[in-house]
Design a protein around this motif. Structure first.
Motif, PDB file in Angstrom:
ATOM      1  N   GLY A 146      47.396  32.086  52.027  1.00  0.00           N
ATOM      2  CA  GLY A 146      46.863  31.836  53.353  1.00  0.00           C
ATOM      3  C   GLY A 146      45.389  32.213  53.420  1.00  0.00           C
ATOM      4  N   ASN A 147      45.057  33.088  54.343  1.00  0.00           N
ATOM      5  CA  ASN A 147      43.671  33.505  54.526  1.00  0.00           C
ATOM      6  C   ASN A 147      43.224  34.431  53.390  1.00  0.00           C
ATOM      7  N   VAL A 148      41.973  34.229  52.945  1.00  0.00           N
ATOM      8  CA  VAL A 148      41.387  35.061  51.896  1.00  0.00           C
ATOM      9  C   VAL A 148      40.078  35.653  52.410  1.00  0.00           C
ATOM     10  N   GLN A 149      39.957  36.951  52.316  1.00  0.00           N
ATOM     11  CA  GLN A 149      38.712  37.624  52.664  1.00  0.00           C
ATOM     12  C   GLN A 149      38.162  38.292  51.412  1.00  0.00           C
ATOM     13  N   CYS A 150      36.882  38.082  51.145  1.00  0.00           N
ATOM     14  CA  CYS A 150      36.289  38.692  49.957  1.00  0.00           C
ATOM     15  C   CYS A 150      34.867  39.125  50.269  1.00  0.00           C
ATOM     16  N   ALA A 151      34.421  40.115  49.515  1.00  0.00           N
ATOM     17  CA  ALA A 151      33.080  40.655  49.727  1.00  0.00           C
ATOM     18  C   ALA A 151      32.571  41.242  48.414  1.00  0.00           C
ATOM     19  N   ILE A 152      31.250  41.312  48.309  1.00  0.00           N
ATOM     20  CA  ILE A 152      30.603  41.910  47.148  1.00  0.00           C
ATOM     21  C   ILE A 152      30.229  43.348  47.490  1.00  0.00           C
ATOM     22  N   GLU A 153      30.700  44.275  46.694  1.00  0.00           N
ATOM     23  CA  GLU A 153      30.358  45.676  46.913  1.00  0.00           C
ATOM     24  C   GLU A 153      28.998  46.014  46.318  1.00  0.00           C
ATOM     25  N   SER A 154      28.694  45.450  45.165  1.00  0.00           N
ATOM     26  CA  SER A 154      27.400  45.665  44.516  1.00  0.00           C
ATOM     27  C   SER A 154      27.155  44.521  43.558  1.00  0.00           C
ATOM     28  N   ALA A 155      25.871  44.247  43.313  1.00  0.00           N
ATOM     29  CA  ALA A 155      25.543  43.139  42.414  1.00  0.00           C
ATOM     30  C   ALA A 155      24.096  43.238  41.961  1.00  0.00           C
ATOM     31  N   ASP A 156      23.862  42.767  40.757  1.00  0.00           N
ATOM     32  CA  ASP A 156      22.504  42.544  40.287  1.00  0.00           C
ATOM     33  C   ASP A 156      22.457  41.143  39.687  1.00  0.00           C
ATOM     34  N   GLU A 157      21.487  40.873  38.822  1.00  0.00           N
ATOM     35  CA  GLU A 157      21.339  39.514  38.316  1.00  0.00           C
ATOM     36  C   GLU A 157      22.461  39.085  37.382  1.00  0.00           C
ATOM     37  N   THR A 158      23.190  40.035  36.775  1.00  0.00           N
ATOM     38  CA  THR A 158      24.187  39.669  35.762  1.00  0.00           C
ATOM     39  C   THR A 158      25.574  40.255  35.981  1.00  0.00           C
ATOM     40  N   THR A 159      25.714  41.230  36.853  1.00  0.00           N
ATOM     41  CA  THR A 159      27.026  41.838  37.078  1.00  0.00           C
ATOM     42  C   THR A 159      27.272  42.027  38.569  1.00  0.00           C
ATOM     43  N   ALA A 160      28.564  42.138  38.921  1.00  0.00           N
ATOM     44  CA  ALA A 160      28.913  42.328  40.330  1.00  0.00           C
ATOM     45  C   ALA A 160      30.291  42.977  40.433  1.00  0.00           C
ATOM     46  N   GLN A 161      30.491  43.666  41.565  1.00  0.00           N
ATOM     47  CA  GLN A 161      31.782  44.240  41.905  1.00  0.00           C
ATOM     48  C   GLN A 161      32.229  43.608  43.226  1.00  0.00           C
ATOM     49  N   ALA A 162      33.463  43.095  43.236  1.00  0.00           N
ATOM     50  CA  ALA A 162      33.952  42.399  44.424  1.00  0.00           C
ATOM     51  C   ALA A 162      35.329  42.907  44.801  1.00  0.00           C
ATOM     52  N   VAL A 163      35.657  42.752  46.069  1.00  0.00           N
ATOM     53  CA  VAL A 163      36.994  43.094  46.555  1.00  0.00           C
ATOM     54  C   VAL A 163      37.498  41.906  47.373  1.00  0.00           C
ATOM     55  N   ALA A 164      38.802  41.627  47.223  1.00  0.00           N
ATOM     56  CA  ALA A 164      39.391  40.499  47.943  1.00  0.00           C
ATOM     57  C   ALA A 164      40.729  40.919  48.539  1.00  0.00           C
ATOM     58  N   LEU A 184      47.899  40.851  49.236  1.00  0.00           N
ATOM     59  CA  LEU A 184      47.475  41.350  47.931  1.00  0.00           C
ATOM     60  C   LEU A 184      46.011  41.750  47.991  1.00  0.00           C
ATOM     61  N   SER A 185      45.733  42.983  47.618  1.00  0.00           N
ATOM     62  CA  SER A 185      44.347  43.461  47.548  1.00  0.00           C
ATOM     63  C   SER A 185      43.938  43.547  46.084  1.00  0.00           C
ATOM     64  N   VAL A 186      42.801  42.990  45.769  1.00  0.00           N
ATOM     65  CA  VAL A 186      42.351  42.925  44.388  1.00  0.00           C
ATOM     66  C   VAL A 186      40.899  43.379  44.301  1.00  0.00           C
ATOM     67  N   THR A 187      40.620  44.212  43.312  1.00  0.00           N
ATOM     68  CA  THR A 187      39.247  44.584  42.998  1.00  0.00           C
ATOM     69  C   THR A 187      38.857  43.923  41.689  1.00  0.00           C
ATOM     70  N   MET A 188      37.708  43.262  41.694  1.00  0.00           N
ATOM     71  CA  MET A 188      37.290  42.497  40.520  1.00  0.00           C
ATOM     72  C   MET A 188      35.893  42.901  40.065  1.00  0.00           C
ATOM     73  N   SER A 189      35.729  42.906  38.750  1.00  0.00           N
ATOM     74  CA  SER A 189      34.392  43.019  38.159  1.00  0.00           C
ATOM     75  C   SER A 189      34.022  41.643  37.634  1.00  0.00           C
ATOM     76  N   LEU A 190      32.800  41.225  37.932  1.00  0.00           N
ATOM     77  CA  LEU A 190      32.348  39.913  37.489  1.00  0.00           C
ATOM     78  C   LEU A 190      31.124  40.045  36.597  1.00  0.00           C
ATOM     79  N   ARG A 191      30.995  39.087  35.696  1.00  0.00           N
ATOM     80  CA  ARG A 191      29.867  39.083  34.780  1.00  0.00           C
ATOM     81  C   ARG A 191      29.345  37.657  34.646  1.00  0.00           C
ATOM     82  N   LYS A 192      28.027  37.522  34.649  1.00  0.00           N
ATOM     83  CA  LYS A 192      27.447  36.195  34.514  1.00  0.00           C
ATOM     84  C   LYS A 192      27.418  35.784  33.056  1.00  0.00           C
ATOM     85  N   ASP A 193      28.003  34.627  32.782  1.00  0.00           N
ATOM     86  CA  ASP A 193      28.045  34.097  31.426  1.00  0.00           C
ATOM     87  C   ASP A 193      27.366  32.729  31.465  1.00  0.00           C
ATOM     88  N   ALA A 194      26.119  32.672  30.919  1.00  0.00           N
ATOM     89  CA  ALA A 194      25.295  31.451  31.032  1.00  0.00           C
ATOM     90  C   ALA A 194      25.064  31.190  32.518  1.00  0.00           C
TER      91      ALA A 194
END
Length: 209
Positions: A146-164, A184-194
């Protein structure tokens, strides 16, 4: 009275010969110290002019330096803002992928999760996919999103921390075929690849209830 008898007391008249040279005017001798004052004034003007040119040059260099710094700083700020927006978009797109599955079509689910994964999360999910498949298949689990809410906790040019936070509706043998709402609550780490943002870590690999 004869000329010879002219009185010696009479004034002697002499004629001026215009051909005789006339003494030239004496040269004008400058006042003592005047030449020194003139030279000093010229030196002072040259020093003042030199200082003015130097000051103007320094001001120009400082202005150029400030402009360059501001341009670089603005570019860095824009880059971070763009990266943050791209990371948030990737996180918001990936969150429902994690929570939407059907026991009758798990190949599609696993492929979608792995397509957006990288690093430890990709390795971990791939390693547990067999066990997860067995659980979902045996329980005949179907999860819709159903509804999805997400936000970025921190980020720079190549990495980020998000919660959904994802609203799910789950149907399974455990619910006796009755749709059961869940979250469902999920915490994600993201990385820029290319040019893509991929998920490198998730708080828990077991996403099925």
């Amino acid at each position: 009275m004869t000329t010879d008898e002219q009185s010696t007391d009479d004034p002697i008249i002499t004629e001026r010969n215009d051909s005789e040279p006339v003494a030239a005017d004496e040269p004008i001798v400058p006042e003592a110290g005047a030449e020194s004052r003139i030279d000093q004034a010229g030196i002072t003007r040259r020093i003042t002019l030199g200082r003015t040119v130097t000051l103007v040059s320094m001001v120009a260099l400082v202005a150029v330096g400030v402009a360059s710094y501001l341009a670089v700083d603005n570019h860095r700020i824009r880059s971070r803002e763009d990266a943050r927006a791209a990371a948030q978009q990737a996180a918001c797109a990936y969150a429902p992928v994690l929570a939407r599955y059907d026991a009758k079509n798990l190949d599609t689910y696993f492929a979608a999760v792995l397509a957006g994964a990288t690093g430890d999360w990709k390795t971990e999910f791939d390693a547990t996919s067999k066990d997860l498949r067995d659980v979902l298949t045996q329980g005949q689990v179907v999860s819709t999103v159903g509804n999805v809410q997400c936000a970025i906790e921190s980020a720079d040019e190549t990495t980020a921390q998000a919660v959904a936070v994802i609203n799910q509706t789950i149907t399974s043998l455990g619910t006796k075929g009755v749709p059961a709402p869940g979250q469902l609550s999920v915490t994600m780490s993201l990385r820029k690849d290319a040019d893509r943002w991929l998920v490198s870590k998730v708080s828990s690999p077991m996403l099925a209830h």
